[in-house]
Scaffold this active site. Structure first.
Site, short mmCIF file in Angstrom:
data_model
loop_
_atom_site.label_atom_id
_atom_site.label_comp_id
_atom_site.label_asym_id
_atom_site.label_seq_id
_atom_site.Cartn_x
_atom_site.Cartn_y
_atom_site.Cartn_z
N SER A 73 31.56 35.08 39.93
CA SER A 73 32.05 35.75 41.13
C SER A 73 32.35 37.20 40.80
O SER A 73 32.70 37.53 39.65
CB SER A 73 33.33 35.07 41.63
OG SER A 73 33.93 35.81 42.69
N TYR A 124 41.52 31.63 39.98
CA TYR A 124 40.10 31.78 40.32
C TYR A 124 39.49 32.93 39.53
O TYR A 124 38.43 32.79 38.89
CB TYR A 124 39.93 32.01 41.82
CG TYR A 124 38.49 32.00 42.27
CD1 TYR A 124 37.81 30.81 42.49
CD2 TYR A 124 37.80 33.19 42.48
CE1 TYR A 124 36.48 30.80 42.91
CE2 TYR A 124 36.48 33.20 42.90
CZ TYR A 124 35.83 32.00 43.11
OH TYR A 124 34.51 31.99 43.51
#
Length: 261
Positions: A146, A159
């Site tokens: 990401s 995350y």
């Protein structure tokens, strides 16, 4: 959906985690449309049933879902063994599944931190560990990271940390597996609009504003095909000199300098 045309994937075996929703649907479809067989992994039975009826209709003979909780090392091991026994070998592994948390540091429990790290970082490592005996020379691994591995919004610590760790895991595996001629790369998506590719009860019609499009240097928000085509490229012979790298697919957002006015 428009995918790259790559006949070289015909009859190859691709393993895709988190394949029942979101970006995973596009990745699985991109391999199916190029003639591959897909071993799809997901934990959500409802999402699997919806996906098979809504997204994978017509491919039932070339895709099979394996229900697996990626928090469980035992389930990962048994699922990988089942896949290996069924297909005999694996050509591509795409570690796509991910968990997310947006609570504040004060509110987030240790268990919630561990859950995200387990699914996003430990599971990809274990998928490689337990599928490795079935991976042929020339196989490819693609980890879906990401842009949050490179930049952050508040309250995304587990995350962001897990995706940053996934980038480090990518280049580490690329070196460790080089003697087996297995290439390992990562893709870091930015904003990819896949809200219509969830399980039925969670689907939403995108409501994109002009500012959402124009803030991207590419002039639009990302689509599932953008990531799937990047996966196809990195899994193909056309990227044979690329390993250990991170391909950012974000419409230019991470290189855009932004000042508040």
């Amino acid at each position: 959906m428009e995918f790259l045309n790559m006949p070289e994937f015909k009859d190859k075996i691709a393993v895709v985690t988190g394949a029942a929703q979101g970006i995973g649907v596009f990745i699985a479809l991109s391999f199916l449309k190029n003639g591959a067989r897909v071993a799809a992994i997901d934990v959500d039975r409802e999402a699997i049933a919806d996906a098979m009826e809504d997204f994978f209709r017509g491919y039932e003979d070339r895709i099979e879902f394996f229900e697996c909780d990626l928090q469980s090392a035992n389930q990962i091991e048994s699922t990988c063994l089942e896949i290996g026994k069924k297909y005999g070998y694996v050509d591509v592994l795409v570690n796509n599944a991910a968990a997310f948390s947006t609570k504040s540091i004060e509110e987030r429990t240790v268990e919630e931190w561990d859950y995200v790290i387990s699914v996003n970082l430990r599971a990809p490592y274990l998928m490689v560990k337990y599928l490795l005996p079935f991976m042929r020379e020339g196989s490819c691994i693609v980890n879906i990271a990401s842009t949050r591995a490179l930049m952050s919004e508040k309250d995304t610590e587990p995350y962001s940390a897990s995706k940053g760790g996934l980038l480090a895991l990518t280049h580490s595996l690329a070196i460790s597996l080089s003697h087996r001629k297995i290439r390992v790369n990562a893709i870091s998506p930015g904003w990819i609009e896949v809200s219509q590719y969830k399980k039925r009860k969670n689907r939403q019609v995108p409501n994109l504003r002009e500012i959402d499009l124009l803030q991207h240097p590419a002039g639009r928000v990302g689509r599932g095909e953008d990531i799937a085509n990047a996966v196809l490229f990195l899994s193909s012979e056309k990227s044979g000199f690329i390993t250990g790298t991170n391909l950012v697919v974000d419409g230019g957002m991470t290189v855009k300098m932004i000042y508040e006015e």
